[in-house]
Design a protein around this motif. Structure first.
Motif, PDB file in Angstrom:
ATOM      1  N   VAL A  98      33.418  26.770  51.006  1.00  0.00           N
ATOM      2  CA  VAL A  98      32.905  26.182  50.147  1.00  0.00           C
ATOM      3  C   VAL A  98      33.326  26.713  49.693  1.00  0.00           C
ATOM      4  O   VAL A  98      33.548  27.384  48.091  1.00  0.00           O
ATOM      5  N   LYS A  99      32.343  28.382  49.856  1.00  0.00           N
ATOM      6  CA  LYS A  99      31.757  29.510  49.287  1.00  0.00           C
ATOM      7  C   LYS A  99      33.155  30.255  48.132  1.00  0.00           C
ATOM      8  O   LYS A  99      33.691  30.711  47.227  1.00  0.00           O
ATOM      9  N   MET A 100      34.293  30.029  49.657  1.00  0.00           N
ATOM     10  CA  MET A 100      35.236  30.965  48.741  1.00  0.00           C
ATOM     11  C   MET A 100      36.312  30.270  47.841  1.00  0.00           C
ATOM     12  O   MET A 100      36.974  30.597  47.128  1.00  0.00           O
ATOM     13  N   GLY A 101      36.070  28.918  47.553  1.00  0.00           N
ATOM     14  CA  GLY A 101      36.933  28.335  46.784  1.00  0.00           C
ATOM     15  C   GLY A 101      36.096  29.910  45.201  1.00  0.00           C
ATOM     16  O   GLY A 101      36.670  29.488  44.332  1.00  0.00           O
ATOM     17  N   THR A 102      34.818  30.224  45.143  1.00  0.00           N
ATOM     18  CA  THR A 102      34.018  30.853  43.774  1.00  0.00           C
ATOM     19  C   THR A 102      34.977  31.690  44.024  1.00  0.00           C
ATOM     20  O   THR A 102      34.858  32.835  43.380  1.00  0.00           O
ATOM     21  N   TYR A 103      35.622  32.622  44.653  1.00  0.00           N
ATOM     22  CA  TYR A 103      36.509  33.907  45.277  1.00  0.00           C
ATOM     23  C   TYR A 103      37.124  34.882  44.182  1.00  0.00           C
ATOM     24  O   TYR A 103      37.698  35.494  43.810  1.00  0.00           O
ATOM     25  N   GLY A 104      37.685  33.166  43.644  1.00  0.00           N
ATOM     26  CA  GLY A 104      38.780  33.442  42.620  1.00  0.00           C
ATOM     27  C   GLY A 104      38.454  34.473  41.406  1.00  0.00           C
ATOM     28  O   GLY A 104      38.341  35.011  40.774  1.00  0.00           O
ATOM     29  N   SER A 105      37.078  33.771  40.618  1.00  0.00           N
ATOM     30  CA  SER A 105      36.338  33.927  39.565  1.00  0.00           C
ATOM     31  C   SER A 105      35.593  34.856  39.578  1.00  0.00           C
ATOM     32  O   SER A 105      35.290  36.020  38.819  1.00  0.00           O
ATOM     33  N   LEU A 106      34.893  35.908  41.494  1.00  0.00           N
ATOM     34  CA  LEU A 106      34.395  37.048  41.227  1.00  0.00           C
ATOM     35  C   LEU A 106      35.849  38.413  41.259  1.00  0.00           C
ATOM     36  O   LEU A 106      35.741  39.442  40.972  1.00  0.00           O
ATOM     37  N   GLY A 107      36.513  37.920  41.576  1.00  0.00           N
ATOM     38  CA  GLY A 107      37.911  38.876  41.490  1.00  0.00           C
ATOM     39  C   GLY A 107      37.618  40.161  42.918  1.00  0.00           C
ATOM     40  O   GLY A 107      37.231  39.598  43.982  1.00  0.00           O
ATOM     41  N   TRP A 108      38.452  41.217  42.907  1.00  0.00           N
ATOM     42  CA  TRP A 108      38.210  41.602  43.860  1.00  0.00           C
ATOM     43  C   TRP A 108      36.717  42.275  44.987  1.00  0.00           C
ATOM     44  O   TRP A 108      36.439  42.078  43.177  1.00  0.00           O
ATOM     45  N   ILE A 109      36.524  42.666  45.622  1.00  0.00           N
ATOM     46  CA  ILE A 109      35.200  43.317  46.053  1.00  0.00           C
ATOM     47  C   ILE A 109      33.609  42.948  46.031  1.00  0.00           C
ATOM     48  O   ILE A 109      33.332  43.015  46.418  1.00  0.00           O
ATOM     49  N   LYS A 110      34.066  42.101  44.528  1.00  0.00           N
ATOM     50  CA  LYS A 110      32.507  41.749  44.216  1.00  0.00           C
ATOM     51  C   LYS A 110      32.458  40.299  45.772  1.00  0.00           C
ATOM     52  O   LYS A 110      33.271  40.114  45.619  1.00  0.00           O
ATOM     53  N   ARG A 111      30.667  40.369  45.227  1.00  0.00           N
ATOM     54  CA  ARG A 111      30.504  39.256  46.967  1.00  0.00           C
ATOM     55  C   ARG A 111      29.991  38.206  45.713  1.00  0.00           C
ATOM     56  O   ARG A 111      29.554  38.378  44.624  1.00  0.00           O
ATOM     57  N   PRO A 112      30.004  37.206  47.016  1.00  0.00           N
ATOM     58  CA  PRO A 112      29.321  35.878  45.856  1.00  0.00           C
ATOM     59  C   PRO A 112      27.229  35.635  46.202  1.00  0.00           C
ATOM     60  O   PRO A 112      27.606  36.671  47.773  1.00  0.00           O
ATOM     61  N   GLY A 113      26.676  35.658  45.281  1.00  0.00           N
ATOM     62  CA  GLY A 113      25.687  35.572  44.755  1.00  0.00           C
ATOM     63  C   GLY A 113      24.709  34.945  45.003  1.00  0.00           C
ATOM     64  O   GLY A 113      25.734  33.534  45.551  1.00  0.00           O
ATOM     65  N   GLN A 114      23.265  34.254  44.233  1.00  0.00           N
ATOM     66  CA  GLN A 114      23.453  33.329  44.249  1.00  0.00           C
ATOM     67  C   GLN A 114      23.604  32.683  43.459  1.00  0.00           C
ATOM     68  O   GLN A 114      23.764  30.740  44.072  1.00  0.00           O
ATOM     69  N   LYS A 115      24.108  32.609  42.383  1.00  0.00           N
ATOM     70  CA  LYS A 115      24.815  31.843  41.590  1.00  0.00           C
ATOM     71  C   LYS A 115      25.717  31.406  42.163  1.00  0.00           C
ATOM     72  O   LYS A 115      25.859  29.478  41.982  1.00  0.00           O
TER      73      LYS A 115
END
Lengths: 245, 344
Positions: A98-115
């Motif tokens: 489910v977290k993968m859904g946030t990858y697009g808005s994160l863009g390259w390299i940045k990791r998903p965090g608490q938000k």
């Protein structure tokens, strides 16, 4: 016609090798509809979605999302692929998917965090999968896997959702749970486009429908165009669906 | 480490193809420079390995051939060409030519200190890039189409992964050789997959297994005369795989079998209990005794199951007669609902 046009497809033609799978599709999908794409096997339903999303390269044609080319509007669009398109034995958990859904808005390299984690948990809750968040994905049932995919798209918080056969191989409980979420999305003003197989449920679930068989046969409100005439044109045989009212 | 990605992409054979494809590169690099400096030769290997890989990609994409056919084709083509060049080189009147065949099976003993440094540096770079693009690698491996819709350029990620697999293989060539290199790539990853359901742990374990087989294999081969290092390393790695397949708690064959047998036994027990329950139910008094003979009609029944039921206090025996205890009656009544719960 109501509202703005959310998705506009012009002259879309797609071919695998020599045989055209989609021929000269023009399609306008108004904002805020819950639309089914129906048609026989090999009619190009999945292909249509994949071409709109740029996964497949069309031979000709263009796609605009809210009057701008799709490439510039990606963040407005979420995709739920067919459940069978991935290897569920992949070593990861429900929450991770489910977290993968946030990858697009994160863009390259940045990791998903608490938000991002919070957003993913909320989406899991919405699809009723929160108790399974740490479950290895291969140990989920088909219906649960489908819910995970839906949650992943919900996290993207998009305006337009494309779903490829979300009801395939899921039980009745899951089907109802999913359609309720889709109806909620519509209520929130989102546009939802679903490749659908079960003709019987079209009038009950959807308010908009597109008949497709390589060419576009018809598109419009279910109550106006979901009739035997269009069904026969799409499926070739003399199709009689007595719509239960 | 990078092998994890190859395994998860179901492209395990790619490693084999790449390592074989590297051979002509080594030979050509030698022919062009006439030097045996390993960095030059490995550069040649890298180029031809990459070339082979992208050819395979091209063949799969542009033709109807399946990936295994394409792999086999490129593998044998490049390897054949490489062998041709090697024999050609060996016929040349050049004293320098000896020793090229070490790349076939590898020879860790010929590693120089500079080679080791080179490996360490490249491994470091690989590790850095891996950590940097972890998220992108992971999502591409799981769901490539979806990755595309998120706006990532999947081609770049793909090329990045593939290039690093090629790089890792080429580096290993000197130690393990063309023929056995793919085992070195895949064995640790396959073993690691058995122990974990998390990608990060899998990659870490694979690295650990790989390093350990390297050290252990070298130690064994050093302790004996005439044992070449490469094959011993590969055998050690294979032992890891074998061990993992059998003994891993969740996916291993041994525990699977044990669980299977235990489940069967439990079910048999429950079935017998349910059968007894049906008989008892027809009487008003629960503890009314029945003849053991009746149970012979029931397929799953054995003396063993009866004994087990007695030891669980579900059943009381009196001579040839049995009766359910209160506990047994309750358990049997709840059996069905319990089973549906378990299925959730």
């Amino acid at each position: 016609m109501k509202n703005k046009i959310a998705v506009k497809v012009d002259d879309l033609t797609v071919a695998y090798n020599y045989k055209p799978v989609l021929w000269d599709i023009d399609l306008e999908i108004p904002e805020g509809v819950l639309m089914a794409i129906v048609g026989p096997n090999g009619a190009g339903k999945s292909t249509l979605i994949k071409s709109i999303l740029g996964i497949l390269k069309p031979i000709a044609g263009s796609v605009t999302i809210y009057d701008k080319p799709y490439e510039k509007q990606r963040q407005l669009v979420a995709y739920v692929p067919q459940k069978g398109s991935v290897d569920w034995d992949f070593p990861t958990t429900a929450l991770d998917v489910v977290k993968m859904g946030t990858y697009g808005s994160l863009g390259w390299i940045k990791r998903p965090g608490q938000k991002e984690k919070k957003a993913a948990l909320e989406a899991l809750e919405k699809v009723g999968m929160l108790p399974f968040k740490n479950r290895q994905i291969s140990q989920l049932s088909g219906g649960q896997q489908q819910r995970i995919f839906l949650a992943r798209a919900l996290v993207q918080n998009a305006a337009i959702y494309f779903m490829d056969e979300p009801f395939q191989g899921v039980d009745a409980t899951t089907e109802i749970a999913i359609i309720n979420i889709l109806k909620e999305l519509r209520k929130a003003g989102k546009t939802v486009i679903v490749v659908h197989h079960d003709l019987q449920t079209v009038p009950e679930y959807f308010d908009w429908v597109t008949f497709l068989n390589v060419k576009k046969i018809a598109t419009g409100p279910v109550k106006d165009i979901f009739n035997d005439d269009n069904l026969t044109k799409t499926y070739g045989i003399n199709y009689k669906v007595s719509i239960q009212e | 480490m990078l092998g994890s990605f190859a395994v998860l992409r179901k492209q395990s054979l790619l490693g084999d193809a790449i390592s074989h494809a590297a051979l002509p590169g080594i030979a050509i690099a030698f022919l062009l420079t006439g030097a045996k400096d390993s960095n030059t030769l490995l550069l040649g290997a890298l180029v031809s390995g990459l070339l082979g890989t992208f050819w395979i990609r091209g063949i799969i994409k542009k033709t109807h051939l399946k990936s295994d056919t394409a792999l086999g084709l490129i593998l044998s083509l490049f390897f054949g060409f490489g062998m041709l060049l090697l024999t050609f080189i060996q016929k040349q009147p050049n004293a320098n030519q000896a020793g090229l065949d070490k790349y076939l099976f590898g020879q860790a003993a010929t590693l120089l200190e500079s080679d080791v440094w080179m490996m360490a540096i490249v491994t470091g770079i690989c590790l850095f890039v891996l950590l940097l693009f972890w998220k992108e690698f992971k999502i591409l491996l799981f769901d490539a189409d979806y990755t595309k819709t998120l706006g990532f350029n999947t081609k770049i990620i793909d090329i990045l992964i593939t290039s690093f697999i090629v790089l890792a293989i080429v580096l290993g060539l000197q130690t393990v050789g063309v023929v056995l290199m793919s085992a070195m790539l895949l064995a640790p990853a396959a073993a690691a997959r058995q122990w974990t359901n998390s990608l990060s742990i899998m990659v870490f374990l694979a690295a650990l297994f790989g390093a350990f087989s390297g050290v252990f294999g070298t130690a064994i081969s050093a302790s004996q005369n005439n044992l070449s290092t490469g094959p011993v390393i590969v055998i050690v790695a294979s032992v890891f795989v074998l061990f993992s397949f059998v003994f891993s708690p969740s996916r291993g064959l041994l525990f699977k079998q044990i669980r299977f047998i235990k489940n069967r036994r439990d079910l048999q027990l429950h079935k017998t209990l349910a059968f007894m329950y049906n008989i008892v139910e027809s009487h008003e008094n629960i503890s009314h005794p029945h003849a053991i003979k009746i149970l012979n009609n029931f397929q799953g029944y054995t003396k063993g199951t009866l004994q087990k039921l007695v030891s669980k206090n579900y059943v009381v025996l009196q001579g040839n007669m049995w009766s359910l205890t209160e506990d047994g009656f309750k358990t049997a009544a709840n059996l069905y609902s319990q089973q549906t719960d378990n299925n959730e």
